[in-house]
Design a protein around this motif. Structure first.
Motif, PDB file in Angstrom:
ATOM      1  N   ALA A 144       0.835  -1.205   0.000  1.00 33.23           N
ATOM      2  CA  ALA A 144       0.000   0.000   0.000  1.00 33.23           C
ATOM      3  C   ALA A 144       0.866   1.249   0.000  1.00 33.23           C
ATOM      4  CB  ALA A 144      -0.932  -0.010   1.212  1.00 33.23           C
ATOM      5  N   SER A 145       1.942   1.223   0.763  1.00 33.72           N
ATOM      6  CA  SER A 145       2.866   2.352   0.794  1.00 33.72           C
ATOM      7  C   SER A 145       3.553   2.532  -0.554  1.00 33.72           C
ATOM      8  CB  SER A 145       3.902   2.141   1.902  1.00 33.72           C
ATOM      9  OG  SER A 145       4.798   3.224   1.987  1.00 33.72           O
ATOM     10  N   GLU A 146       3.922   1.428  -1.189  1.00 37.45           N
ATOM     11  CA  GLU A 146       4.566   1.499  -2.500  1.00 37.45           C
ATOM     12  C   GLU A 146       3.607   2.056  -3.551  1.00 37.45           C
ATOM     13  OE1 GLU A 146       8.026   0.352  -3.309  1.00 37.45           O
ATOM     14  OE2 GLU A 146       7.848   0.954  -1.221  1.00 37.45           O
ATOM     15  N   ILE A 147       2.365   1.607  -3.507  1.00 33.96           N
ATOM     16  CA  ILE A 147       1.354   2.127  -4.435  1.00 33.96           C
ATOM     17  C   ILE A 147       1.197   3.629  -4.263  1.00 33.96           C
ATOM     18  CG2 ILE A 147      -1.128   2.179  -4.919  1.00 33.96           C
ATOM     19  CD1 ILE A 147      -0.015  -0.234  -6.169  1.00 33.96           C
ATOM     20  N   SER A 148       1.088   4.071  -3.016  1.00 34.83           N
ATOM     21  CA  SER A 148       0.932   5.503  -2.737  1.00 34.83           C
ATOM     22  C   SER A 148       2.133   6.299  -3.224  1.00 34.83           C
ATOM     23  CB  SER A 148       0.730   5.706  -1.230  1.00 34.83           C
ATOM     24  OG  SER A 148       0.612   7.070  -0.923  1.00 34.83           O
ATOM     25  N   ALA A 149       3.343   5.772  -3.004  1.00 39.06           N
ATOM     26  CA  ALA A 149       4.551   6.472  -3.444  1.00 39.06           C
ATOM     27  C   ALA A 149       4.586   6.592  -4.960  1.00 39.06           C
ATOM     28  CB  ALA A 149       5.791   5.740  -2.941  1.00 39.06           C
ATOM     29  N   ALA A 150       4.206   5.526  -5.651  1.00 37.71           N
ATOM     30  CA  ALA A 150       4.169   5.569  -7.123  1.00 37.71           C
ATOM     31  C   ALA A 150       3.143   6.594  -7.609  1.00 37.71           C
ATOM     32  CB  ALA A 150       3.848   4.183  -7.676  1.00 37.71           C
TER      33      ALA A 150
END
Length: 331
Positions: A144-150
């Motif tokens: 979820a954090s990676e998705i948000s960062a992208a």
């Protein structure tokens, strides 16, 4: 006395504001490549069963890919070297033998945005048990954090086209490098060049009563994808043969429940190929129940990039599709 009381209140207010500002504004921005993580674990534990368990969970092969690619690229570091800028990594797994037996997830410990999965135990067995119980939650938090960062990176330069709004009344945050390649009635194809190939997004709708039979769900999804491929996505010209994109017939796709922008549906992951021609790759499809508009909304991302890793390209497509909004333009 009145002035003194007012001064005390003002001083307390300033102190609280400064304290809150310190907590929220003084953390550095997190760093790290997409889908990477740091495992902070003693070298001896890393070489044993604990390290095996970490790799089993966090470097597990991603489903629906033509070749094995891990969920995360893992950099292991001994705790005594966990200092300085390495603490600013966006996704951190901290595993240690301790007097405590616990497993939890912390947010923004050293940087922001950041997720830190903490696994402790008094013995190797307790650590392994905590890993087994908490790994999925930590992975979900990391992803979820990676998705948000992208998605935040997309904001730097967005595609301004209104083709999805005009055709379906929807919007996606799509980087400006993507261009509309095909727009026909009830079908939009947007793509960009990547290393040795292309990353692609397609969108279309199906009748609202589609896919209501759970017993034939996979069969019906495959039939839908194959019919769309035959109609809109032709393959290379081969004399005497018909070529088009279809679902790879040798592998059944994986299906999971999903909810995006308030719409419930299914996530489908699998492999596509070109009928009568040696081309193939991974796809990710969302079929969403859009009751308000009396339709099934279908969003798909697929990649063609022979003999190269595709994890990060597929991840970018997933991040784009999860920016879905209905009835509004996202500029």
């Amino acid at each position: 006395m009145k002035k003194t009381g007012t001064l005390l209140l003002l001083t307390a207010f300033i102190f609280l504001c400064c304290k809150d500002s310190k907590n929220t504004n003084y953390l550095p921005t997190s760093t790290g490549a997409i889908n990477s993580m740091v495992a902070v674990v003693d070298n001896q534990l890393w070489r044993g069963h604990v390290g095996d368990s970490i790799r089993k969970h966090f470097a597990a092969p991603i489903v629906g890919m033509p070749m094995d690619e891990p969920l995360f690229s893992i950099d292991q570091i001994d705790p005594k070297f966990f200092t300085g800028s390495i603490r600013n990594t966006r996704s951190i797994l901290y595993v240690t033998k301790d007097s405590l037996n616990l497993a939890h997830i912390k947010k923004d410990m050293y940087a922001t945005p950041q997720r830190v999965g903490v696994i402790k135990g008094t013995t190797d067995s307790e650590i392994l048990e905590n890993l087994g119980e908490k790994a999925d939650d930590i992975i979900d938090s990391f992803r979820a954090s990676e998705i948000s960062a992208a998605q935040q990176r997309f904001e730097r330069s967005l595609n301004k086209s209104s083709v999805l709004q005009d055709e379906f009344g929807i919007s996606l945050k799509i980087p400006s490098i993507y261009k509309t390649g095909k727009h026909e009635d009830n079908f939009v194809w947007i793509d960009r060049e990547i290393h040795k190939g292309t990353a692609n997004i397609i969108a279309y709708t199906m009748p609202s009563d589609s896919f209501n039979d759970q017993e034939t769900l996979i069969k019906d999804i495959v039939a839908m994808r194959d019919s769309i491929g035959e109609k809109y996505i032709p393959g290379t010209d081969v004399p005497g043969k018909v070529t088009y994109m279809r679902t790879e017939p040798a592998y059944a796709p994986f299906i999971y429940p999903v909810e995006i922008a308030g719409l419930k549906g299914v996530e489908v992951r699998g492999l596509w190929d070109i009928k009568n021609y040696p081309m193939a790759g991974p796809f990710l499809t969302y079929i969403l129940n859009d009751k308000e508009n009396d339709r099934k909304l279908v969003l798909e991302g697929f990649v063609f990039a022979p003999a190269t890793e595709k994890r990060n390209d597929m991840f970018e497509l997933e991040a784009i599709l999860k920016t879905l909004r209905l009835g509004e333009v996202m500029n």
